[in-house]
Scaffold this motif. Sequence first.
Motif, short mmCIF file in Angstrom:
data_model
loop_
_atom_site.label_atom_id
_atom_site.label_comp_id
_atom_site.label_asym_id
_atom_site.label_seq_id
_atom_site.Cartn_x
_atom_site.Cartn_y
_atom_site.Cartn_z
N ASN A 48 9.41 -0.07 4.39
CA ASN A 48 9.56 -1.11 5.42
C ASN A 48 10.94 -1.12 6.06
O ASN A 48 11.16 -1.83 7.04
CB ASN A 48 9.32 -2.51 4.80
CG ASN A 48 7.87 -2.70 4.42
OD1 ASN A 48 6.99 -2.08 5.01
ND2 ASN A 48 7.62 -3.54 3.43
N CYS A 49 11.89 -0.37 5.50
CA CYS A 49 13.25 -0.40 6.06
C CYS A 49 13.23 0.05 7.52
O CYS A 49 12.64 1.07 7.86
CB CYS A 49 14.18 0.51 5.24
SG CYS A 49 15.83 0.63 5.97
N ILE A 50 13.86 -0.75 8.38
CA ILE A 50 13.90 -0.44 9.81
C ILE A 50 15.30 0.00 10.25
O ILE A 50 15.60 0.02 11.45
CB ILE A 50 13.42 -1.65 10.65
CG1 ILE A 50 14.16 -2.94 10.23
CG2 ILE A 50 11.92 -1.83 10.53
CD1 ILE A 50 13.83 -4.16 11.07
N ALA A 51 16.15 0.31 9.27
CA ALA A 51 17.52 0.79 9.58
C ALA A 51 18.23 -0.15 10.56
O ALA A 51 18.84 0.30 11.53
CB ALA A 51 17.48 2.22 10.12
N CYS A 52 18.14 -1.44 10.27
CA CYS A 52 18.77 -2.41 11.17
C CYS A 52 20.27 -2.50 10.93
O CYS A 52 21.03 -2.90 11.82
CB CYS A 52 18.14 -3.78 11.00
SG CYS A 52 18.36 -4.50 9.36
N GLY A 53 20.71 -2.18 9.70
CA GLY A 53 22.14 -2.24 9.38
C GLY A 53 22.61 -3.59 8.86
O GLY A 53 23.80 -3.77 8.60
N VAL A 54 21.68 -4.55 8.70
CA VAL A 54 22.08 -5.87 8.20
C VAL A 54 22.73 -5.75 6.81
O VAL A 54 23.76 -6.35 6.53
CB VAL A 54 20.87 -6.83 8.18
CG1 VAL A 54 21.12 -8.03 7.29
CG2 VAL A 54 20.55 -7.29 9.60
N CYS A 55 22.12 -4.93 5.94
CA CYS A 55 22.68 -4.79 4.58
C CYS A 55 24.05 -4.12 4.63
O CYS A 55 24.94 -4.45 3.84
CB CYS A 55 21.72 -4.02 3.68
SG CYS A 55 21.23 -2.41 4.31
N GLU A 56 24.24 -3.21 5.59
CA GLU A 56 25.55 -2.55 5.71
C GLU A 56 26.60 -3.54 6.20
O GLU A 56 27.75 -3.53 5.76
CB GLU A 56 25.46 -1.39 6.69
CG GLU A 56 24.23 -0.52 6.52
CD GLU A 56 24.52 0.78 5.82
OE1 GLU A 56 23.84 1.06 4.83
OE2 GLU A 56 25.40 1.52 6.26
N GLN A 62 20.03 -10.83 3.19
CA GLN A 62 19.40 -11.09 4.48
C GLN A 62 18.44 -10.00 4.93
O GLN A 62 18.08 -9.97 6.11
CB GLN A 62 20.49 -11.25 5.56
CG GLN A 62 21.51 -12.33 5.31
CD GLN A 62 20.95 -13.72 5.53
OE1 GLN A 62 19.96 -13.89 6.24
NE2 GLN A 62 21.56 -14.72 4.93
N CYS A 63 18.05 -9.08 4.06
CA CYS A 63 17.18 -7.98 4.54
C CYS A 63 15.95 -8.57 5.24
O CYS A 63 15.16 -9.27 4.63
CB CYS A 63 16.73 -7.07 3.41
SG CYS A 63 15.53 -5.84 3.98
N PRO A 64 15.78 -8.28 6.54
CA PRO A 64 14.67 -8.89 7.28
C PRO A 64 13.32 -8.33 6.87
O PRO A 64 12.29 -8.87 7.25
CB PRO A 64 14.99 -8.54 8.74
CG PRO A 64 15.83 -7.32 8.66
CD PRO A 64 16.60 -7.41 7.38
N ARG A 65 13.31 -7.25 6.09
CA ARG A 65 12.05 -6.65 5.67
C ARG A 65 11.73 -6.95 4.21
O ARG A 65 10.84 -6.34 3.62
CB ARG A 65 12.08 -5.13 5.90
CG ARG A 65 12.44 -4.73 7.32
CD ARG A 65 11.44 -5.22 8.34
NE ARG A 65 10.14 -4.61 8.12
CZ ARG A 65 9.00 -5.07 8.61
NH1 ARG A 65 9.00 -6.18 9.31
NH2 ARG A 65 7.86 -4.44 8.38
N GLY A 66 12.46 -7.89 3.65
CA GLY A 66 12.13 -8.36 2.30
C GLY A 66 12.45 -7.37 1.19
O GLY A 66 11.90 -7.48 0.08
N ASP A 77 14.65 -6.02 -1.74
CA ASP A 77 15.71 -6.49 -2.62
C ASP A 77 16.71 -5.34 -2.75
O ASP A 77 16.68 -4.55 -3.69
CB ASP A 77 15.13 -6.87 -3.99
CG ASP A 77 16.17 -7.53 -4.90
OD1 ASP A 77 17.37 -7.38 -4.61
OD2 ASP A 77 15.77 -8.17 -5.88
N VAL A 78 17.58 -5.24 -1.75
CA VAL A 78 18.44 -4.06 -1.63
C VAL A 78 19.34 -3.89 -2.86
O VAL A 78 19.48 -2.79 -3.40
CB VAL A 78 19.31 -4.13 -0.34
CG1 VAL A 78 20.07 -2.83 -0.13
CG2 VAL A 78 18.44 -4.42 0.87
N GLY A 79 19.93 -5.00 -3.32
CA GLY A 79 20.83 -4.92 -4.47
C GLY A 79 20.11 -4.40 -5.71
O GLY A 79 20.64 -3.56 -6.46
S1 SF4 Z 1 18.74 -4.81 5.73
FE1 SF4 Z 1 16.77 -4.07 4.92
S2 SF4 Z 1 15.69 -3.23 6.72
FE2 SF4 Z 1 17.85 -3.45 7.33
S3 SF4 Z 1 18.79 -1.41 6.89
FE3 SF4 Z 1 19.09 -2.69 5.05
S4 SF4 Z 1 17.33 -2.23 3.71
FE4 SF4 Z 1 16.80 -1.50 5.77
#
Ligand code: SF4
Length: 314
Positions: free
Chosen positions: A227-235, A293-297, A299-301
């Motif tokens: 589901n990751c859309i490479a939005c960069g929010v996590c970065e 805040q990952c918009p695609r739910g 759990d990045v951590g």
């Molecule tokens: S915040 Fe979620 S959807 Fe956006 S790049 Fe990171 S992992 Fe992917």
Amino acid sequence: MTNTTVTLQIHRFTPRAERERDRARGGSPFAKKSSPFGDSGAASARRRPRGKQWVQEYVVAASADDSVLDLLLTIKRTMDPTLAFRYSCGHGMCGSDAVAINGTPNLLCTAMVKDWAKPAEAAASVDDEGFRATGVAAAGSDDAVVSVSPVADADGSLGVIELAALPGFPVQRDLIADIDPMLDQIRKLKPYLQADGVLATTSEGKIDVFEYLQHPEQLAQYETLTNCIACGVCEGLCPVYAGGDAFIGPAALIWASRFVNDSRDERTAERLEAIDTADGVAACQSVRACTRQCPRGIDVGEEMWQIVAKVRER
Ligand code: SF4
Ligand code: FES
């Protein structure tokens, strides 16, 4: 026609024109721009944008159920066509519109006025020079999540929303950040299925399709990560990422993890080797701000934790 308004405080940036930059460097526009220390020049230039910065306020007619993207489109169409921001799908699927909203990375199209407008007195003040007098809550901190403000005050104002380009990336113009460093890091880790096999042919000798069978439990191992859309929010939330030089970043590791967990992929060892580097999993400090805040739910951590464990267990 709504009779309530929202004040948008937008951190704007206009890059200095190329010729002006050359003149400021004191060099000829024909001079070679590469550094004797091996830097091509392009990357460092991208990381040090120069230009005019200021904070601009817009008072926009809005209702509590509008998205922040709706407000920007109203400004663009009716007030100020020079305001630059990026978006595409408008419903949380493309990841192109990540910015900092009240200091917290999020998507413009899914952020609603009722969730982000804060009373004017709570908003950071801006002095005559255009500089903010007090800091916005640090990205990822609990303070960054503002209280709901659905009720208009006596003047009909629903409150203030502060917008800036996605942190951690060079700003290109206004709310548009250059996310190429993240996309480059994702590309480096080969974000595609690598499976060996022989093309099957039909009895007539025509090429048949490959079929990679998978149990539902095997699909469940990585399905959420697709589901990751490479939005960069996590970065933008990660305090270590900051441009991708010291850390390849959570998004790239999510893409690596997606294929490491895919039973059809046959390059697990190489994939784990590729992220077992000083700027790979070793750079992750387990702050877990990336999760919030990952918009695609995703759990990045937690996924970071899992992939670090896999690298260590090899
Ligand atoms: S915040 Fe979620 S959807 Fe956006 S790049 Fe990171 S992992 Fe992917
Ligand atoms: S515009 Fe596509 S995710 Fe917001």
